[in-house]
Design a protein around this motif. Structure first.
Motif, PDB file in Angstrom:
ATOM      1  N   ILE A 199      -5.738  17.539 -20.724  1.00  0.00           N
ATOM      2  CA  ILE A 199      -5.185  17.934 -22.022  1.00  0.00           C
ATOM      3  C   ILE A 199      -6.206  17.623 -23.124  1.00  0.00           C
ATOM      4  O   ILE A 199      -6.461  18.441 -24.008  1.00  0.00           O
ATOM      5  CB  ILE A 199      -3.873  17.153 -22.299  1.00  0.00           C
ATOM      6  N   GLN A 200      -6.805  16.447 -23.010  1.00  0.00           N
ATOM      7  CA  GLN A 200      -7.793  16.013 -23.996  1.00  0.00           C
ATOM      8  C   GLN A 200      -8.965  16.996 -24.046  1.00  0.00           C
ATOM      9  O   GLN A 200      -9.460  17.355 -25.112  1.00  0.00           O
ATOM     10  CB  GLN A 200      -8.289  14.628 -23.580  1.00  0.00           C
ATOM     11  N   THR A 254       0.476  16.678 -15.626  1.00  0.00           N
ATOM     12  CA  THR A 254      -0.930  16.943 -15.921  1.00  0.00           C
ATOM     13  C   THR A 254      -1.590  15.647 -16.394  1.00  0.00           C
ATOM     14  O   THR A 254      -1.091  15.005 -17.302  1.00  0.00           O
ATOM     15  CB  THR A 254      -1.055  17.986 -17.047  1.00  0.00           C
ATOM     16  N   PRO A 255      -2.717  15.264 -15.795  1.00  0.00           N
ATOM     17  CA  PRO A 255      -3.384  14.061 -16.291  1.00  0.00           C
ATOM     18  C   PRO A 255      -3.877  14.265 -17.716  1.00  0.00           C
ATOM     19  O   PRO A 255      -4.313  15.357 -18.066  1.00  0.00           O
ATOM     20  CB  PRO A 255      -4.549  13.853 -15.322  1.00  0.00           C
ATOM     21  N   TYR A 256      -3.818  13.223 -18.514  1.00  0.00           N
ATOM     22  CA  TYR A 256      -4.179  13.364 -19.924  1.00  0.00           C
ATOM     23  C   TYR A 256      -5.613  13.848 -20.153  1.00  0.00           C
ATOM     24  O   TYR A 256      -5.830  14.660 -21.055  1.00  0.00           O
ATOM     25  CB  TYR A 256      -3.924  12.063 -20.697  1.00  0.00           C
ATOM     26  N   PRO A 257      -6.603  13.427 -19.369  1.00  0.00           N
ATOM     27  CA  PRO A 257      -7.962  13.919 -19.621  1.00  0.00           C
ATOM     28  C   PRO A 257      -8.071  15.447 -19.661  1.00  0.00           C
ATOM     29  O   PRO A 257      -8.883  15.977 -20.425  1.00  0.00           O
ATOM     30  CB  PRO A 257      -8.772  13.341 -18.461  1.00  0.00           C
TER      31      PRO A 257
END
Lengths: 211, 177
Positions: A181-182, A176-179
């Motif tokens: 999650i952010q 999962t790309p961090y953005p």
């Protein structure tokens, strides 16, 4: 010398009793095992060395893969109430049958606009349909229209009125790309959930920490 | 009426139950293992309260701090301090491996340096780690770095948003592999 006669005894013993015990235990374990409900969004969780088991109760589980967020919560009653509240806010009404389906569906990722379609679908098509859902919409600019935000707030309200403290766990896929999650974290923080947990797999703790 | 000849010999009705017991216990073991070990674990994370940020905020001493930037391809860019002076900050690269270029060694070194720093008060001799995931990093990196905090027993750490100067800093790094 006189011969001493030792009577030969059979070495085979009666296995019936042992067999009974084995099957008794088998029955017990079979009945106590809870089978995993079907997961519409399969994720590969990262591993960590923490050894704290996930609580079974009062847990909101957010499953995240790619750009999709799916939600799951325990207790059928809470689910139905939350669905009703969401329906009122987004102008969708559900029949009793659809509510019953929702209470047993497990993890879901349907936006309110697709919820009725999912819940009224035929049983054999539902799993496939559930896995094709685009995930719960999140709008981090306008929190008033963010469905994920509303689901969380309604579920927490209901749980709190039942005197249950609810925890949020994030179960993300390794890639999962961090953005994303952010983004989810910002939705949580917006309603003051500053403590949450990440679901991980077990991994052995390294032993040599000396350089 | 003629009698049915059974052959004279009486066949025992007892059968050997050993294979059945074997099977029973095999299944018991299977169910036992699947019930207890299928449970995943959870890693707890506390984020600073955004509304009360001003209250908790305290100046981070440059000598205690290390900043880790999680970048693309599982790289960790790190530099000592909080990056107040980007022009004079030396950014280095580490990986999530346990070898000599692993991030664990960097963290343990930082811990040892801070613990032996006599210019700090005794209660201040704990490292502060700032974790800044870049938009190109993936979820696994975040979990891995939080796990490293646990492994290295670092008590003060925080996930912070990456700043624009830091994005510029890591852009210019050429990594030779």
């Amino acid at each position: 010398m006189p011969k001493v006669k030792i009577p030969r005894k059979s070495t085979s013993i009666d296995m019936t009793a042992m067999c009974d015990v084995a099957f008794l235990l088998l029955t017990f374990f079979m009945l106590t095992t809870k089978f995993k409900p079907p997961e519409p969004l399969q994720v590969d969780t990262p591993s960590s060395t923490v050894a704290q088991a996930i609580p079974d109760k009062n847990m909101i589980l957010l499953t995240i893969r790619d750009n999709r967020v799916f939600l799951d919560v325990d207790q059928q009653q809470v689910r139905v109430q939350a669905l009703e509240m969401m329906g009122t806010k987004y102008g969708v009404s559900f029949t009793d049958q659809e509510k019953a389906v929702f209470s047993n569906i497990g993890t879901f990722g349907a936006p309110m606009s697709n919820m009725k379609q999912l819940l009224s679908s035929a049983v054999n098509e539902r799993d496939i349909l559930a896995s094709k859902m685009p995930g719960i919409p999140r709008d981090t600019v306008n929190f008033d229209k963010c469905e994920l935000f509303d689901w969380l707030i309604f579920i927490r309200q209901i749980k709190q009125s039942n005197q249950n403290d609810v925890k949020v766990a994030v179960k993300g896929d390794v890639n999962t790309p961090y953005p994303v999650i952010q983004n989810v974290i910002s939705v949580l923080q917006k309603q003051n959930i500053n403590q949450f947990s990440f679901v991980t797999n077990m991994e052995a703790k390294p032993t040599n920490l000396k350089n | 009426m003629a009698e049915i000849n059974t052959g004279g010999k009486k066949v025992s009705t007892r059968i050997d139950l050993t294979p059945m017991v074997d099977l029973g216990f095999l299944l018991v073991t299977f169910f036992m293992v699947t019930t207890t070990f299928s449970k995943p674990n959870v890693m707890e994370l506390a984020m600073p309260d955004k509304n009360n940020l001003k209250k908790d905020e305290q100046a981070v001493k440059e000598s205690r701090a290390i900043t880790l930037i999680l970048g693309e391809k599982d790289r960790v860019y790190y530099y000592h301090g909080t990056g107040q002076d980007p022009a004079n900050t030396k950014v280095e690269t580490a990986y999530f491996t346990s070898g000599s270029n692993g991030i664990r060694k960097v963290l343990l070194d930082q811990k040892a340096t801070v613990a032996n720093n006599t210019s700090l008060q005794i209660k201040e001799r704990e490292p502060i780690v700032l974790i800044k995931p870049d938009s190109k990093s993936r979820y696994k990196n975040v979990v891995d770095i939080l796990d490293e905090m646990k492994i290295c027993d670092i008590k003060i750490y925080a996930i912070v948003d990456i700043s624009v100067p830091e994005k510029e800093m890591i852009k210019n790094i050429v990594v030779t592999e």
